[in-house]
Design a protein around this motif. Structure first.
Motif, mmCIF file in Angstrom:
data_model
loop_
_atom_site.group_PDB
_atom_site.id
_atom_site.type_symbol
_atom_site.label_atom_id
_atom_site.label_comp_id
_atom_site.label_asym_id
_atom_site.label_seq_id
_atom_site.Cartn_x
_atom_site.Cartn_y
_atom_site.Cartn_z
ATOM 1 N N TYR A 35 0.868 -1.179 0.000
ATOM 2 C CA TYR A 35 0.000 0.000 0.000
ATOM 3 C C TYR A 35 0.902 1.226 0.000
ATOM 4 C CZ TYR A 35 -3.796 3.088 1.697
ATOM 5 O OH TYR A 35 -4.728 4.087 1.839
ATOM 6 N N THR A 37 1.349 5.114 0.174
ATOM 7 C CA THR A 37 0.599 6.257 0.686
ATOM 8 C C THR A 37 1.477 7.509 0.690
ATOM 9 O OG1 THR A 37 1.205 5.861 3.004
ATOM 10 C CG2 THR A 37 -0.754 4.732 2.164
ATOM 11 N N GLY A 38 0.838 8.627 0.942
ATOM 12 C CA GLY A 38 1.525 9.913 1.013
ATOM 13 C C GLY A 38 0.598 11.019 0.561
ATOM 14 N N ASP A 39 0.922 12.239 0.935
ATOM 15 C CA ASP A 39 0.096 13.382 0.560
ATOM 16 C C ASP A 39 0.122 13.596 -0.945
ATOM 17 O OD1 ASP A 39 -0.478 13.825 3.231
ATOM 18 O OD2 ASP A 39 1.152 15.285 3.490
ATOM 19 N N LYS A 44 3.883 9.748 -5.564
ATOM 20 C CA LYS A 44 3.410 8.359 -5.627
ATOM 21 C C LYS A 44 3.263 7.893 -7.070
ATOM 22 C CE LYS A 44 -0.346 9.032 -3.224
ATOM 23 N NZ LYS A 44 -0.203 10.494 -2.972
ATOM 24 N N THR A 192 -2.019 2.406 -4.770
ATOM 25 C CA THR A 192 -2.210 3.710 -4.143
ATOM 26 C C THR A 192 -3.698 3.970 -4.022
ATOM 27 O OG1 THR A 192 -2.272 5.036 -6.179
ATOM 28 C CG2 THR A 192 -0.104 4.562 -5.242
ATOM 29 N N HIS A 194 -6.527 6.814 -1.665
ATOM 30 C CA HIS A 194 -6.747 7.781 -0.587
ATOM 31 C C HIS A 194 -7.758 7.263 0.435
ATOM 32 C CE1 HIS A 194 -4.298 11.060 -2.044
ATOM 33 N NE2 HIS A 194 -4.821 10.921 -3.251
ATOM 34 N N GLN A 206 3.559 -1.508 3.732
ATOM 35 C CA GLN A 206 3.176 -0.140 3.396
ATOM 36 C C GLN A 206 4.411 0.700 3.118
ATOM 37 O OE1 GLN A 206 0.283 1.716 5.956
ATOM 38 N NE2 GLN A 206 0.961 3.775 5.434
ATOM 39 N N TRP A 207 4.367 1.424 2.004
ATOM 40 C CA TRP A 207 5.377 2.431 1.700
ATOM 41 C C TRP A 207 4.715 3.794 1.831
ATOM 42 C CZ3 TRP A 207 7.285 0.246 -3.679
ATOM 43 C CH2 TRP A 207 8.065 -0.902 -3.464
ATOM 44 N N THR A 208 5.352 4.697 2.558
ATOM 45 C CA THR A 208 4.851 6.057 2.683
ATOM 46 C C THR A 208 5.939 7.029 2.252
ATOM 47 O OG1 THR A 208 3.401 5.456 4.527
ATOM 48 C CG2 THR A 208 3.894 7.793 4.240
ATOM 49 N N ASN A 210 7.290 10.588 2.460
ATOM 50 C CA ASN A 210 7.142 11.727 3.354
ATOM 51 C C ASN A 210 8.461 12.488 3.407
ATOM 52 O OD1 ASN A 210 5.973 13.438 5.343
ATOM 53 N ND2 ASN A 210 7.004 12.266 6.945
ATOM 54 N N GLU A 216 9.092 2.539 5.156
ATOM 55 C CA GLU A 216 8.445 1.245 4.965
ATOM 56 C C GLU A 216 7.976 0.671 6.288
ATOM 57 O OE1 GLU A 216 9.089 -3.153 2.960
ATOM 58 O OE2 GLU A 216 10.540 -1.555 2.607
#
Length: 236
Positions: A35, A37-39, A44, A192, A194, A206-208, A210, A216
């Protein structure tokens, strides 16, 4: 199906003077479900396109090679990798034609191609629309066609960029059936989204992104936030 891993080192993308992200090491193994994620705006989609071979990184190198069926479906099928865009490209033709498009390059028998395409459409609940022009499809139905079109090719890696954004719960559930089948065959997924849903619930890593870094988290465990809620998912 060929099972592949993707490895990258010193991976970065820069736009003029802005560093989007820098990832010292990245590895994607067969049957991984990740998964991402990120703003908004953190990179992404860019990362998925780099993994798919659609965009070159500023630094770093992937262990994948360019192959003949590149930039297919407004995405990519190279070395067993498919990128699914949030707004998938549809060829001017029928729903059936769109699902069959990639198959004609890898399945010689016409009847076999037809059987596989109809089976894929049946699994996403669109077999009755097989002979309709794609212009009649809703946004969610287009995503179902895109998923069927990817699934018939049995990719080693499927990169799903907000592919459930325009889908209702039933459509997401049908997408999940095909995603689970690919995982069981040894494919890996990067998703990806939201929103937490049945599709993201498949993920156990999960990869985020930021502050230009990729963080990870492994062994995600799905929990219900509310016993009475049927659609609310969280990770702990």
């Amino acid at each position: 199906m060929t099972h592949i891993s993707i490895e990258a080192t010193d991976l970065s993308v820069r736009f003029k003077h802005r560093l989007l992200f820098h990832i010292p090491q990245l590895k994607l193994e067969p049957q991984d479900a990740i998964y991402l994620t990120g703003d908004n705006g953190v990179g992404k989609t860019t990362l998925l396109k780099v993994l798919a071979g659609l965009q070159k990184p500023t630094t770093g190198k992937l262990n994948t090679q360019q192959h003949w069926l590149n930039r297919l479906f407004g995405g990519c099928y190279q070395n067993g990798i498919i990128y699914m865009h949030q707004t998938p490209y549809m060829f001017d033709g029928t729903v059936f034609d769109n699902v069959c498009y990639g198959l004609k390059y890898i399945v010689r028998d016409r009847q076999q191609r037809r059987n596989e395409a109809i089976n894929a459409l049946r699994m996403v609940g669109l077999e009755t629309l097989a002979d309709e022009h794609v212009s009649v499809l809703s946004g969610g139905e287009r995503q179902r066609v895109a998923m069927a079109r990817a699934w018939v090719l049995k990719p080693s890696v499927l990169l799903m960029d907000e592919s459930s954004a325009s889908m209702d719960k039933e459509s997401i559930s049908r997408q999940v059936v095909l995603a689970k089948d690919l995982l069981e065959r040894g494919s890996s997924l990067v998703i990806t989204s939201h929103q937490h849903n049945e599709l993201t619930a498949l993920c156990r890593r999960q990869w985020t992104i930021n502050d230009t870094k990729l963080i990870e988290r492994a062994d995600l465990q799905l929990v219900k936030q509310d016993k009475d809620s049927k659609n609310n998912y969280a990770y702990a």
